[in-house]
Write a protein that holds these residues in place. Structure first.
Motif, PDB file in Angstrom:
ATOM      1  N   SER A  52       5.444   2.591  10.683  1.00  0.00           N
ATOM      2  CA  SER A  52       4.422   1.658  11.135  1.00  0.00           C
ATOM      3  C   SER A  52       3.901   0.791   9.992  1.00  0.00           C
ATOM      4  O   SER A  52       3.831  -0.439  10.103  1.00  0.00           O
ATOM      5  CB  SER A  52       3.267   2.452  11.769  1.00  0.00           C
ATOM      6  OG  SER A  52       2.185   1.620  12.035  1.00  0.00           O
ATOM      7  N   GLY A  55       6.582  -1.623   8.704  1.00  0.00           N
ATOM      8  CA  GLY A  55       6.752  -2.771   9.588  1.00  0.00           C
ATOM      9  C   GLY A  55       5.669  -3.813   9.375  1.00  0.00           C
ATOM     10  O   GLY A  55       5.934  -5.021   9.379  1.00  0.00           O
ATOM     11  N   ALA A 118       5.799  -0.983  14.343  1.00  0.00           N
ATOM     12  CA  ALA A 118       6.576  -1.646  13.293  1.00  0.00           C
ATOM     13  C   ALA A 118       7.337  -2.844  13.848  1.00  0.00           C
ATOM     14  O   ALA A 118       7.310  -3.937  13.269  1.00  0.00           O
ATOM     15  CB  ALA A 118       7.548  -0.660  12.652  1.00  0.00           C
TER      16      ALA A 118
END
Length: 133
Positions: A52, A55, A118
Motif C-alpha cells: 500500500s 503504491g 496500491a
C-alpha cells in the motif's frame, strides 16, 4: 564527449535533490494521515502495509518525474509536486470512504486491501502524470 553531461550536472543535482525532498515530505505526510503506523507494520512483516505504501510512493513519483521532464523549472516542479501530493492524499481519503474497513484490513495484513490501495494510487498517479502540461 562528456561536456554536455558535465554542464547538465548542476541542473540534474537541483532537480534530483528537490525531488528527494518532495518525496520525503510526501512520505511523512502520507504516513501521518493514515490511522495506522505503516513503518511499524512493515518492520513487523506486514506485506499489505508495504504494498500500500509503495503504491502511494510510486503514484506520487510518477507525476513528479513527468513534471521534471516537461517543465525544466524548479518552481513548476515543486508546484506539480504539491498537486501530486494532494491528489495522492485524496486517493487515500476516497479509498477510506469507499472501503471503510481498510483501516482495519491493512494492519491485519489483508493483501487484497493493500494491493487495491496500491493500484488505485498508481492508476491515479499515472492519470495525474498524463495531465501535466
Amino acid at each position: 564527449m562528456f561536456d554536455p553531461v558535465i554542464s547538465g550536472l548542476p541542473a540534474f543535482a537541483s532537480f534530483f535533490a528537490t525531488g528527494i525532498v518532495l518525496l520525503g515530505v510526501f512520505f511523512a505526510l502520507y504516513v501521518l494521515i493514515t490511522p495506522y503506523n505503516e513503518l511499524q507494520l512493515i518492520r513487523a512483516g506486514n506485506e499489505a502495509a508495504a504494498v500500500s505504501l509503495g503504491g502511494a510512493v510510486i503514484g506520487f513519483a510518477l507525476p513528479l518525474a513527468v513534471s521534471v521532464a516537461v517543465s525544466h523549472n524548479l518552481y513548476a516542479m515543486v508546484g506539480w509536486g504539491v498537486v501530486a501530493g494532494i491528489v495522492q492524499l485524496l486517493v487515500f481519503a476516497v479509498a477510506r470512504i469507499a472501503l471503510p474497513r481498510i483501516n482495519e484490513s491493512i494492519p491485519q495484513g489483508r493483501m487484497a486491501s493493500g494491493i487495491f490501495l496500491a493500484l488505485l494510487s498508481i492508476a491515479v498517479g499515472i492519470l495525474n502524470a498524463g495531465c501535466i502540461a
